[in-house]
Design a protein around this motif. Sequence first.
Motif, PDB file in Angstrom:
ATOM      1  N   SER A 294       1.058   9.152  -6.555  1.00 25.40           N
ATOM      2  CA  SER A 294       1.331  10.587  -6.442  1.00 25.40           C
ATOM      3  C   SER A 294       1.886  11.181  -7.734  1.00 25.40           C
ATOM      4  CB  SER A 294       2.266  10.868  -5.270  1.00 25.40           C
ATOM      5  OG  SER A 294       1.632  10.555  -4.064  1.00 25.40           O
ATOM      6  N   PRO A 295       2.880  10.560  -8.385  1.00 28.71           N
ATOM      7  CA  PRO A 295       3.365  11.137  -9.648  1.00 28.71           C
ATOM      8  C   PRO A 295       2.308  11.160 -10.754  1.00 28.71           C
ATOM      9  CG  PRO A 295       4.960   9.579  -8.794  1.00 28.71           C
ATOM     10  CD  PRO A 295       3.727   9.461  -7.952  1.00 28.71           C
ATOM     11  N   LEU A 296       1.410  10.186 -10.750  1.00 28.91           N
ATOM     12  CA  LEU A 296       0.319  10.200 -11.729  1.00 28.91           C
ATOM     13  C   LEU A 296      -0.562  11.432 -11.524  1.00 28.91           C
ATOM     14  CD1 LEU A 296      -0.769   6.448 -11.658  1.00 28.91           C
ATOM     15  CD2 LEU A 296       0.502   7.611 -13.443  1.00 28.91           C
ATOM     16  N   CYS A 297      -0.871  11.694 -10.267  1.00 28.36           N
ATOM     17  CA  CYS A 297      -1.674  12.873  -9.946  1.00 28.36           C
ATOM     18  C   CYS A 297      -0.943  14.153 -10.330  1.00 28.36           C
ATOM     19  CB  CYS A 297      -2.010  12.897  -8.460  1.00 28.36           C
ATOM     20  SG  CYS A 297      -3.119  11.587  -7.952  1.00 28.36           S
TER      21      CYS A 297
ATOM     22  N   ALA B  77       5.501   9.397   4.725  1.00 28.34           N
ATOM     23  CA  ALA B  77       5.733  10.339   3.620  1.00 28.34           C
ATOM     24  C   ALA B  77       4.877   9.972   2.410  1.00 28.34           C
ATOM     25  CB  ALA B  77       7.208  10.366   3.248  1.00 28.34           C
ATOM     26  N   ALA B  78       4.728   8.682   2.138  1.00 25.51           N
ATOM     27  CA  ALA B  78       3.906   8.244   1.008  1.00 25.51           C
ATOM     28  C   ALA B  78       2.433   8.569   1.245  1.00 25.51           C
ATOM     29  CB  ALA B  78       4.086   6.747   0.772  1.00 25.51           C
ATOM     30  N   ALA B  79       1.973   8.389   2.483  1.00 24.44           N
ATOM     31  CA  ALA B  79       0.578   8.717   2.816  1.00 24.44           C
ATOM     32  C   ALA B  79       0.333  10.212   2.651  1.00 24.44           C
ATOM     33  CB  ALA B  79       0.253   8.277   4.234  1.00 24.44           C
ATOM     34  N   ARG B  80       1.274  11.024   3.123  1.00 22.43           N
ATOM     35  CA  ARG B  80       1.125  12.475   2.985  1.00 22.43           C
ATOM     36  C   ARG B  80       1.138  12.890   1.515  1.00 22.43           C
ATOM     37  NH1 ARG B  80       4.290  15.497   7.830  1.00 22.43           N
ATOM     38  NH2 ARG B  80       3.867  13.956   9.452  1.00 22.43           N
ATOM     39  N   ALA B  81       2.072  12.333   0.756  1.00 28.19           N
ATOM     40  CA  ALA B  81       2.178  12.687  -0.658  1.00 28.19           C
ATOM     41  C   ALA B  81       0.930  12.278  -1.425  1.00 28.19           C
ATOM     42  CB  ALA B  81       3.414  12.037  -1.265  1.00 28.19           C
TER      43      ALA B  81
ATOM     44  N   LEU C 239       0.826  -1.202   0.000  1.00 25.09           N
ATOM     45  CA  LEU C 239       0.000   0.000   0.000  1.00 25.09           C
ATOM     46  C   LEU C 239       0.861   1.254   0.000  1.00 25.09           C
ATOM     47  CD1 LEU C 239      -2.779   1.352   0.155  1.00 25.09           C
ATOM     48  CD2 LEU C 239      -2.655   1.113   2.643  1.00 25.09           C
ATOM     49  N   ASP C 240       1.941   1.238   0.767  1.00 23.37           N
ATOM     50  CA  ASP C 240       2.834   2.395   0.816  1.00 23.37           C
ATOM     51  C   ASP C 240       3.468   2.644  -0.546  1.00 23.37           C
ATOM     52  OD1 ASP C 240       2.278   2.547   3.539  1.00 23.37           O
ATOM     53  OD2 ASP C 240       3.987   1.279   4.053  1.00 23.37           O
ATOM     54  N   LEU C 241       3.890   1.581  -1.192  1.00 24.09           N
ATOM     55  CA  LEU C 241       4.498   1.721  -2.520  1.00 24.09           C
ATOM     56  C   LEU C 241       3.465   2.189  -3.549  1.00 24.09           C
ATOM     57  CD1 LEU C 241       7.191   1.453  -3.879  1.00 24.09           C
ATOM     58  CD2 LEU C 241       6.679  -0.936  -4.359  1.00 24.09           C
ATOM     59  N   GLU C 242       2.246   1.675  -3.430  1.00 26.49           N
ATOM     60  CA  GLU C 242       1.173   2.115  -4.327  1.00 26.49           C
ATOM     61  C   GLU C 242       0.935   3.610  -4.163  1.00 26.49           C
ATOM     62  OE1 GLU C 242      -3.608   1.832  -4.402  1.00 26.49           O
ATOM     63  OE2 GLU C 242      -2.566  -0.076  -4.162  1.00 26.49           O
TER      64      GLU C 242
ATOM     65  N   LEU D 196       6.432  16.871  -1.702  1.00 29.70           N
ATOM     66  CA  LEU D 196       6.129  15.727  -0.837  1.00 29.70           C
ATOM     67  C   LEU D 196       6.325  14.405  -1.570  1.00 29.70           C
ATOM     68  CD1 LEU D 196       3.016  16.713   1.302  1.00 29.70           C
ATOM     69  CD2 LEU D 196       5.344  16.268   2.068  1.00 29.70           C
ATOM     70  N   THR D 197       5.970  14.377  -2.841  1.00 28.05           N
ATOM     71  CA  THR D 197       6.157  13.161  -3.634  1.00 28.05           C
ATOM     72  C   THR D 197       7.636  12.829  -3.783  1.00 28.05           C
ATOM     73  OG1 THR D 197       4.094  13.572  -4.813  1.00 28.05           O
ATOM     74  CG2 THR D 197       5.672  12.095  -5.871  1.00 28.05           C
ATOM     75  N   ARG D 198       8.432  13.835  -4.049  1.00 25.86           N
ATOM     76  CA  ARG D 198       9.875  13.617  -4.175  1.00 25.86           C
ATOM     77  C   ARG D 198      10.486  13.165  -2.859  1.00 25.86           C
ATOM     78  NH1 ARG D 198      11.526  18.796  -7.938  1.00 25.86           N
ATOM     79  NH2 ARG D 198      10.760  17.905  -9.889  1.00 25.86           N
ATOM     80  N   ARG D 199       9.993  13.698  -1.762  1.00 26.76           N
ATOM     81  CA  ARG D 199      10.505  13.290  -0.447  1.00 26.76           C
ATOM     82  C   ARG D 199      10.203  11.816  -0.181  1.00 26.76           C
ATOM     83  NH1 ARG D 199       8.632  13.034   4.859  1.00 26.76           N
ATOM     84  NH2 ARG D 199      10.310  13.279   6.375  1.00 26.76           N
ATOM     85  N   ALA D 200       8.981  11.394  -0.500  1.00 27.24           N
ATOM     86  CA  ALA D 200       8.614   9.985  -0.313  1.00 27.24           C
ATOM     87  C   ALA D 200       9.485   9.089  -1.191  1.00 27.24           C
ATOM     88  CB  ALA D 200       7.133   9.780  -0.627  1.00 27.24           C
ATOM     89  N   ALA D 201       9.719   9.496  -2.425  1.00 27.46           N
ATOM     90  CA  ALA D 201      10.565   8.705  -3.328  1.00 27.46           C
ATOM     91  C   ALA D 201      12.006   8.659  -2.829  1.00 27.46           C
ATOM     92  CB  ALA D 201      10.512   9.295  -4.735  1.00 27.46           C
ATOM     93  N   TRP D 202      12.490   9.768  -2.327  1.00 24.06           N
ATOM     94  CA  TRP D 202      13.861   9.811  -1.810  1.00 24.06           C
ATOM     95  C   TRP D 202      14.015   8.882  -0.608  1.00 24.06           C
ATOM     96  CZ3 TRP D 202      15.819  11.335   2.946  1.00 24.06           C
ATOM     97  CH2 TRP D 202      17.211  11.389   3.008  1.00 24.06           C
ATOM     98  N   LEU D 203      13.044   8.907   0.300  1.00 24.62           N
ATOM     99  CA  LEU D 203      13.104   8.013   1.464  1.00 24.62           C
ATOM    100  C   LEU D 203      13.076   6.555   1.029  1.00 24.62           C
ATOM    101  CD1 LEU D 203      10.708   9.913   3.905  1.00 24.62           C
ATOM    102  CD2 LEU D 203      13.179   9.575   4.199  1.00 24.62           C
TER     103      LEU D 203
END
Length: 145
Positions: free
Chosen positions: A11-14, A79-83, A3-6, A62-69
């Motif tokens: 986020s990038p699609l959005c 971070a993924a939930a927030r993004a 779910l986190d990866l999804e 936020l999306t970039r931060r989730a990807a970086w983590l």
Amino acid sequence: SGLDLERAMISPLCLGIAERALELTVDFAKTRQQFGKPIARFQALQWMTADAATELETARLLTRRAAWLHDAGKPFADAAARACHLSTNHARKITDRALQMHGGYGYTEDFPVERLYRDAYSLHALTGRTDLAKIEIAQSLARAL
């Protein structure tokens, strides 16, 4: 988890949907004439595009931060939930504004904004309720304190 990866991948699609809607809207506003001038010169529409650009950038960060983590092998669920929460909401807002700025044209299939609007709402439904993301974010904050 999956779910986190999804969430990190939705986020990038959005972001892509929102960015394209903003681009199309700015182009349309520069060419659409009303009262002898482009509608891009009307303050209300300028504010709408300024809000959209700001929302797009915050979701992008936020999306970039989730990807970086994720890439760094660090915990990224929060971070993924927030993004995901922010990017889906902002994509809906931005495409809604784009539709409004296109006026009646925005509702026709002749303009791509109509499709982007539907896609943004579909992705929001696909990610599930944003209430769940809010609960997970709040629980993460509570654990951190």
